[in-house]
Design an enzyme around this catalytic site. Structure first.
Site, short mmCIF file in Angstrom:
data_model
loop_
_atom_site.label_atom_id
_atom_site.label_comp_id
_atom_site.label_asym_id
_atom_site.label_seq_id
_atom_site.Cartn_x
_atom_site.Cartn_y
_atom_site.Cartn_z
N LYS A 1 138.40 102.41 64.38
CA LYS A 1 138.77 101.66 63.21
C LYS A 1 139.88 100.87 63.13
CE LYS A 1 137.80 100.83 58.20
NZ LYS A 1 137.38 99.36 58.69
N ASN B 1 143.45 93.05 65.83
CA ASN B 1 142.41 92.35 64.91
C ASN B 1 143.11 91.22 64.33
OD1 ASN B 1 140.58 91.62 63.21
ND2 ASN B 1 140.18 93.57 62.29
N CYS C 1 139.48 89.56 61.16
CA CYS C 1 138.69 90.25 60.05
C CYS C 1 138.52 89.04 59.01
CB CYS C 1 139.60 91.34 59.46
SG CYS C 1 138.53 92.04 58.19
N LYS D 1 141.34 90.24 69.53
CA LYS D 1 139.90 90.37 69.31
C LYS D 1 139.66 89.09 68.59
CE LYS D 1 136.04 92.72 67.12
NZ LYS D 1 135.74 94.10 66.42
N ILE E 1 132.44 89.02 69.74
CA ILE E 1 132.86 88.26 68.68
C ILE E 1 133.05 89.25 67.73
CG2 ILE E 1 131.78 86.12 69.42
CD1 ILE E 1 129.64 86.67 67.27
N GLY F 1 125.02 92.61 63.66
CA GLY F 1 123.71 93.20 64.03
C GLY F 1 122.93 92.24 64.74
N GLY G 1 128.63 92.08 69.62
CA GLY G 1 127.75 91.28 68.70
C GLY G 1 126.26 91.48 68.67
#
Lengths: 258, 300
Positions: B44, B125, B128, B163, B189, B215, B241
């Site tokens: 994370k 990242n 976000c 990313k 993605i 999802g 993704g």
């Protein structure tokens, strides 16, 4: 005993015990390890609904390995669960969360409070605690589901919002109408009720354990979706944001900002 | 049968990784899956200082997917180095640390402090959608992305993966900017910005109003973008993704991804990652594929 698996279990029985309130027994070895106040995740079979619905454990029949959940139909997921009948499969993630520290209640004047769909987990709690217990159950109306089952486990007081049964008002109104001086409160219910209990416990200088609810994704502490602000820096987040699914759902009311 | 892939000199035992933010640092899911079976654990996002994240509700289910607006809550890189990295060092898997920040200086500080650790790679990242300042701004303007990539590359001890955000007009321009800035790889993605309204309560489902959609619902968008990017840059692509099954993972590999990450599906099936590893192996046996390289980018 720690038990945590995602598994396909079997429904042993299911009945609607009040309008929209379902009582379901699930056959799973998780029952043997379940603690009062823990919860399970139930996954809808409809793949368009991805996430597990967190539902508290009402009771655990360890001998027959059956978990009992009592839940309210709130949307499509729980709507699907309500159609299940005996022998149907059910996809669960169990057991989750910490549960109530029932051992700590031993020998104390304990007040157990449940409000609405927060009542079911308090049945298992009432059974597990030995000693002097006063049980306050808050309902909307005269559909007093599970109330009879609490009777063998303590003095039961009922409050209803419409005044149709027992004290008119909520569980705190019902407590105020008695002379009971609790040493400890254990509770699950809607947020306004839990806030009132936190305030009362702080004023009285007693301990209250409250079970919180929040939207969850993983249920196991990875996603950080279901956090609650805490008064002290917790070991995991270091930013006063404890995980309801993992460090909770049961917290000492003093430790959380609700 | 060879399932190994190599990205920027780092060799992974198989191409299956976890998507940042869905797997913590592996602790929670190590009770479900053997982390030794994974190509890599992508942690994370961590910043140079602790971040409290957004108010709740932070998650909401949507049709075939979910929205999240966690807001990159993290304990800060120092706690992460003391607690999370030593935990991951116990496993025979690669460690990719996802780094977030609000300013260029934040990123550089965090990247520098990770220099002497067991992190095999860093994933930056810049995409976000749930953090107000910085973060995504770096990932939505090609010149900003080029600038931050080159600055990070200057100080990073490990290879870096940028990313990418899908919330752009042309993701290939962003991938090219990252490549030009010196990125060793790109991953894509990140989530698609979305919104859900609770009609019964007449309010937003998320406290942050908007959140990132992930999802299975987003998979076709992700496969398309991976295909476009893989054909636009020479550096390796890590695809993600909505991957739920081995077949989904194979779609990404065939579209040109050298590795794949499993995200939201960890919440749905905590065993998904290892099931996908096994499913890819089964596919290779079934079709007599000797080396996974035969599959990567095989659909032109």
């Amino acid at each position: 005993m720690f038990y945590r698996k995602k598994e396909t279990a079997k429904v042993y029985s299911q009945t609607e015990i009040a309008p929209g309130i379902f009582d379901c027994l699930i056959e799973t070895p998780a029952a043997k390890a379940a603690r009062p106040g823990q919860f399970i995740g139930v996954y809808p079979k409809d793949a368009s609904h991805l996430l597990a619905r967190p539902i508290s454990i009402c009771d655990a029949d360890k001998e027959n390995s059956r978990l009992r959940i009592v839940y309210r139909v709130a949307g499509a997921g729980t709507g699907e669960f309500a159609t299940y009948t005996a022998e149907d499969s059910v996809s669960i993630l169990a057991n989750l969360g910490n549960g109530f520290p029932v051992e700590e209640a031993e020998g104390k004047t304990v007040v157990i409070m449940g409000g609405g769909i927060g009542i079911p987990p308090m049945l298992g709690v009432s059974k597990a605690i030995k000693g002097d217990k006063h049980i306050f159950l808050g309902y909307r109306d005269c559909n007093n589901f599970l109330a009879d089952e609490f009777l063998p486990h303590g003095n039961v007081y009922i409050a209803t919002e419409d005044g149709s049964v027992g004290c008119k008002g909520n569980v705190m109104n019902a407590l105020a109408a008695t002379t009971i001086k609790p040493d400890m409160i254990l509770a699950c219910g809607p947020m306004p009720m839990l806030r009132a209990i936190k305030k009362y416990a702080e004023e009285q200088g007693i301990t209250a354990y409250i079970s919180l609810e929040e939207r969850m994704a993983c249920g196991v502490g990875a996603c950080l979706g279901c956090v609650c602000k805490t008064t002290h820096k917790d070991e995991h987040s270091h930013v006063n944001n404890t995980r309801i699914c993992t460090e909770g759902p049961v917290f000492d009311a003093r430790e959380v900002e609700i | 049968m060879n399932t190994q892939v190599t990205i920027a000199g780092v060799t992974f035992k198989n191409p299956v990784m976890t998507a940042s933010g869905t797997f913590g640092s592996g602790m929670e899911y190590s009770q479900f899956v053997d982390l030794n079976r994974l190509g890599a654990v992508v942690t994370k996002g961590v910043a140079n200082v602790p971040w409290p994240g957004n108010p709740t509700p932070r998650v909401a289910e949507t049709y075939g997917g979910m929205l999240n607006a966690i807001g990159l809550q993290n304990p800060g890189v120092e706690v992460f180095k003391e607690r999370d990295l030593p935990f991951l060092a116990k496993f025979d898997t690669k460690v990719i640390v996802n780094v977030c920040g609000k300013t260029v200086e934040d990123y550089l500080d965090c990247v520098e402090r990770l220099g002497d650790t067991n992190a095999d790679m860093l994933e930056i990242n810049v995409s976000c959608p749930n953090v107000k300042e910085g973060a995504i701004a770096f990932g939505q303007k090609a010149d900003c992305l080029y600038d931050i990539t080159s600055k990070i590359k200057n100080v990073a001890k490990q290879p870096i993966i940028m990313k990418l955000s899908p919330n752009v007009t042309d993701i290939t321009e962003m991938a090219k900017a990252a490549e030009a800035g010196g990125a060793d790889a790109v991953s894509l993605i990140n989530t698609l910005t979305g919104m859900k309204i609770d009609v019964h309560r007449r309010t937003f489902a998320l406290a942050n109003k908007t959140g990132g959609l992930s999802g299975p619902a987003i998979k076709p968008v992700a496969v398309r973008m991976v295909y476009q990017v893989a054909n636009a840059v020479k550096i390796p692509v890590i695809g993600m993704g909505g991957i739920a099954t081995a077949e989904d993972a194979l779609e990404f590999l065939m579209a040109g991804a050298s590795a794949v990450s499993v995200g939201a599906m960890n919440f749905v099936n905590p065993y998904s990652t290892v099931e996908i590893v096994e499913g890819i192996e089964a596919y290779m046996r079934k079709y007599g594929v000797e080396d996974i390289q035969e599959l990567i980018g095989c659909v032109k």
